[in-house]
Design a protein around this motif. Structure first.
Motif, PDB file in Angstrom:
ATOM      1  N   THR A  63     -12.228 -36.902  -7.194  1.00  0.00           N
ATOM      2  CA  THR A  63     -11.341 -36.780  -8.350  1.00  0.00           C
ATOM      3  C   THR A  63     -10.611 -35.445  -8.409  1.00  0.00           C
ATOM      4  O   THR A  63      -9.594 -35.344  -9.077  1.00  0.00           O
ATOM      5  N   GLN A  64     -11.108 -34.429  -7.724  1.00  0.00           N
ATOM      6  CA  GLN A  64     -10.483 -33.110  -7.786  1.00  0.00           C
ATOM      7  C   GLN A  64     -10.850 -32.310  -6.538  1.00  0.00           C
ATOM      8  O   GLN A  64     -11.995 -32.335  -6.085  1.00  0.00           O
ATOM      9  N   ILE A  65      -9.864 -31.599  -5.988  1.00  0.00           N
ATOM     10  CA  ILE A  65     -10.083 -30.714  -4.843  1.00  0.00           C
ATOM     11  C   ILE A  65      -9.493 -29.355  -5.185  1.00  0.00           C
ATOM     12  O   ILE A  65      -8.293 -29.235  -5.436  1.00  0.00           O
ATOM     13  N   THR A  66     -10.340 -28.339  -5.236  1.00  0.00           N
ATOM     14  CA  THR A  66      -9.889 -26.977  -5.495  1.00  0.00           C
ATOM     15  C   THR A  66     -10.136 -26.135  -4.246  1.00  0.00           C
ATOM     16  O   THR A  66     -10.646 -26.615  -3.235  1.00  0.00           O
ATOM     17  N   ALA A  67      -9.766 -24.857  -4.324  1.00  0.00           N
ATOM     18  CA  ALA A  67      -9.950 -23.981  -3.176  1.00  0.00           C
ATOM     19  C   ALA A  67     -11.414 -23.698  -2.892  1.00  0.00           C
ATOM     20  O   ALA A  67     -11.776 -23.367  -1.763  1.00  0.00           O
ATOM     21  N   ARG A  68     -12.288 -23.840  -3.902  1.00  0.00           N
ATOM     22  CA  ARG A  68     -13.697 -23.494  -3.700  1.00  0.00           C
ATOM     23  C   ARG A  68     -14.619 -24.703  -3.684  1.00  0.00           C
ATOM     24  O   ARG A  68     -15.632 -24.695  -2.999  1.00  0.00           O
ATOM     25  N   TYR A  69     -14.301 -25.763  -4.409  1.00  0.00           N
ATOM     26  CA  TYR A  69     -15.205 -26.900  -4.509  1.00  0.00           C
ATOM     27  C   TYR A  69     -14.407 -28.191  -4.640  1.00  0.00           C
ATOM     28  O   TYR A  69     -13.200 -28.184  -4.918  1.00  0.00           O
ATOM     29  N   THR A  70     -15.127 -29.302  -4.453  1.00  0.00           N
ATOM     30  CA  THR A  70     -14.561 -30.643  -4.595  1.00  0.00           C
ATOM     31  C   THR A  70     -15.428 -31.423  -5.573  1.00  0.00           C
ATOM     32  O   THR A  70     -16.662 -31.341  -5.506  1.00  0.00           O
ATOM     33  N   VAL A  71     -14.783 -32.155  -6.462  1.00  0.00           N
ATOM     34  CA  VAL A  71     -15.501 -32.929  -7.484  1.00  0.00           C
ATOM     35  C   VAL A  71     -15.576 -34.375  -7.029  1.00  0.00           C
ATOM     36  O   VAL A  71     -14.566 -34.994  -6.693  1.00  0.00           O
ATOM     37  N   LEU A  72     -16.800 -34.893  -7.009  1.00  0.00           N
ATOM     38  CA  LEU A  72     -17.059 -36.276  -6.610  1.00  0.00           C
ATOM     39  C   LEU A  72     -17.655 -37.008  -7.806  1.00  0.00           C
ATOM     40  O   LEU A  72     -18.683 -36.613  -8.331  1.00  0.00           O
ATOM     41  N   ARG A  73     -16.976 -38.068  -8.234  1.00  0.00           N
ATOM     42  CA  ARG A  73     -17.464 -38.879  -9.350  1.00  0.00           C
ATOM     43  C   ARG A  73     -18.188 -40.093  -8.794  1.00  0.00           C
ATOM     44  O   ARG A  73     -17.571 -40.956  -8.169  1.00  0.00           O
ATOM     45  N   THR A  74     -19.503 -40.157  -9.028  1.00  0.00           N
ATOM     46  CA  THR A  74     -20.292 -41.264  -8.513  1.00  0.00           C
ATOM     47  C   THR A  74     -20.018 -42.536  -9.301  1.00  0.00           C
ATOM     48  O   THR A  74     -19.414 -42.506 -10.386  1.00  0.00           O
ATOM     49  N   LEU A  75     -20.480 -43.663  -8.762  1.00  0.00           N
ATOM     50  CA  LEU A  75     -20.245 -44.950  -9.408  1.00  0.00           C
ATOM     51  C   LEU A  75     -21.023 -45.087 -10.703  1.00  0.00           C
ATOM     52  O   LEU A  75     -20.726 -45.965 -11.512  1.00  0.00           O
ATOM     53  N   SER A  76     -22.025 -44.225 -10.914  1.00  0.00           N
ATOM     54  CA  SER A  76     -22.766 -44.232 -12.176  1.00  0.00           C
ATOM     55  C   SER A  76     -22.119 -43.345 -13.235  1.00  0.00           C
ATOM     56  O   SER A  76     -22.623 -43.269 -14.354  1.00  0.00           O
TER      57      SER A  76
END
Length: 205
Positions: A63-76
Motif C-alpha cells: 500500500t505504500q513505499i517510502t525511502a526507508r520502509y514499505t507498508v504491507l497490508r495483510t488480508l486480515s
C-alpha cells in the motif's frame, strides 16, 4: 582552552572517536534502508498494489513505499511495516509482478470405491460455477496420490483478483464439492484403524 582548565584532550578525542563509531554503526541500518528504498523505487521490482509474500505466514498488498520502509497490508487487515533492506536482501514472492492471475489448489480425498471420473467432473463444475474463477486457463482436476485412507485429488483453478484473498473462494468451492458429493453418494473418507486380538480372548477379571 581545554588544556588550561585541566581537561585531557587525548581522553576527549578517544571519547569522540568512540561516539563517532557508535553513531556510524547505529546509522548503518538506516542508511542501508534508504539505499534499498531507492533501489526498489528505481527498478520497480515491487510496486503499489502488488500481492507480496515474505514467508509462510506473512503476505498482503503493498500500500505504500517510502525511502526507508514499505507498508504491507495483510488480508486480515493488519499493516506490516517492513524495512526496505529486508526486501532487497531476502527472497520475496511477488505474485502479481508480471501477471495478476494466481493459481489456487484445493485438495480433496475420496474413498477407493469412488467413480473418479465422476468425482473429478463434479470438482471442475464446482469451480466453474464461481464467478471469480477464470475460464482460461480452465479449472482442472488431477489425481495426486493413492493414500492410506483414500485417493487424493487436486482441483486447480486460476483467479484474476488475488488481492481479494483466497479463503472465501476456497470455502465456496469446498462447500460446492461437498454438496455435489453428498448428492451423488460419493464418500469422503476418514482415517480408520483395525485392531486384531491374537491368542484368543483375555481372561475375565
Amino acid at each position: 582552552s581545554l588544556s588550561m582548565v585541566g581537561i585531557d584532550i587525548t581522553a576527549l578525542s578517544v571519547f569522540s572517536g568512540a561516539l563517532a563509531v557508535g553513531l556510524g554503526l547505529g546509522l548503518q541500518k538506516i542508511a542501508s534502508n534508504y539505499v534499498s528504498g531507492f533501489i526498489i523505487l528505481l527498478d520497480r521490482s515491487i510496486r503499489i498494489g502488488n500481492l507480496v509474500g515474505l514467508d509462510a505466514t506473512t503476505s498482503g498488498i503493498v500500500t505504500q513505499i517510502t525511502a526507508r520502509y514499505t507498508v504491507l497490508r495483510t488480508l486480515s487487515g493488519t499493516e506490516v511495516i517492513i524495512p526496505n533492506e529486508y526486501l532487497v536482501s531476502n527472497i520475496v514472492r511477488n505474485e502479481s509482478f508480471t501477471d495478476s492471475r494466481l493459481r489456487v489448489v484445493v485438495p480433496v480425498q475420496v474413498a477407493y470405491g469412488t467413480d473418479l471420473e465422476q468425482a473429478m467432473r463434479l470438482m471442475v463444475e464446482a469451480a466453474q460455477a464461481q464467478p471469480r474463477v477464470l475460464a482460461d486457463p480452465a479449472p482442472q482436476a488431477l489425481l495426486a496420490l493413492f493414500a492410506d485412507s483414500g485417493i487424493n485429488l487436486e482441483l486447480g483453478f486460476w483467479i484474476g483478483d488475488p488481492q481479494e484473498g483466497t479463503g472465501g473462494i476456497r470455502s465456496a468451492i469446498n462447500l460446492a464439492i461437498w454438496r455435489g458429493f453428498r448428492e451423488q453418494g460419493i464418500e469422503i473418507p476418514f482415517p480408520q484403524r483395525e485392531v486384531r486380538l491374537i491368542g484368543g480372548s483375555p481372561p475375565v477379571a
